[in-house]
Design a protein around this motif. Structure first.
Motif: not given
Ligand code: TMP
Ligand code: ASP
Length: 254
Positions: A31-39, A81-92, A123-131
């Protein structure tokens, strides 16, 4: 097959309970998505390629001392993989202007940035991952100042190493996104690289022609998406169907 407990299902991957406590199985979907899974699309074979490419990159990073969640690949589509607690950030990390940075600041795509730039998205889908900035991150306790120091230092190392790795096979690392997690060992907590690193999460341009070898082919309807991912894998020397049938390691492009 024994049924396994599903722990989390994302857009491109599924996490299942692993064979031992503290482990998970990461399954790569087509599965491949883009633009918040609108595509959306299903690109046959993409998951297999990303599993393989991400394995290779995580292993090379571990060799230079970057801690990661990766343990080993289990099969065509799964890795332990090792189970980790994901830090809710997308680091670009960006080296060349493209995508949302080019749009936001009115830069031409392909403009070489004066230095590498690190950005954080919540990382928050409903907020569209704000900067967001480090101020937001530490104020809302999404990560501590100490964790941010670790994240930035690791992101810079990953960028330096991968820029060189890709340039050696004739590919410019334009930008990429990584995620980090907290890993507890006894009472000690470490920040480690998590998620995946693949053409889904990077911009990769052929160094000579500028051809896109990443998910922008899907986002922009350029076609040949899995073929481009396979080309990245081929140049990394990790496709099984190479002439001679051997895996040779990176194919140096002069
Ligand atoms: P951007 O230019 O759209 O902000 O993307 C920057 C980089 O991050 C690019 O390599 C694609 C990657 N990325 C993801 O992996 N996931 C995402 O949700 C987004 C928006 C970007
Ligand atoms: N935003 C992600 C991307 O374009 C995927 C998605 O939002 O569905 O890479």
């Amino acid at each position: 097959m024994k049924s396994r407990r599903l722990v989390y299902e994302g857009k491109a991957k599924i996490l299942y309970e692993g064979p031992e406590p503290g482990t998970l199985v990461q399954y790569f979907k087509d599965d491949t998505t883009a633009f918040d899974a609108t595509k959306k699309a299903v690109l046959e074979g993409k998951g297999v390629l990303n599993n393989r490419i991400s394995e290779y990159i995580m292993q090379r990073l571990a060799e230079i001392g970057v801690p990661t969640h990766f343990i080993r690949r289990l099969n065509m589509r799964e890795q332990l993989i090792r189970e980790v607690e994901i830090i809710p950030l997308e680091v670009v990390v960006r080296n060349i202007a493209a995508g949302s940075l080019a749009k936001r600041l009115g830069l031409e795509e392909g403009f070489q940035l004066p230095r590498s730039i690190i950005e954080f998205y919540y990382k928050n889908d409903s907020l569209h991952d704000p900067l967001v900035t480090e101020e937001h991150i530490t104020a809302f306790n999404w990560a501590t100042p100490q964790e941010m120091d670790d994240i930035i230092a690791l992101a810079v190392r990953v960028n330096d190493f991968l820029s060189g790795l890709f340039l050696g096979i004739g590919i410019k690392l334009v930008d990429f996104k990584v995620e980090f997690g907290r890993l507890w060992e006894n009472d000690m907590m470490r920040v480690v690289l998590a998620d995946e690193i693949s053409p889904d999460s990077c911009r990769l341009w052929d160094a000579k022609t500028g051809e896109k070898l990443d998910k922008d082919r899907f986002r922009r309807d350029l076609g040949g998406v899995t073929e481009a991912y396979a080309e990245v894998a081929r140049r990394l020397g990790i496709l099984n169907d190479q002439p001679g049938g051997e895996r040779k390691g990176p194919v140096l492009v002069k």
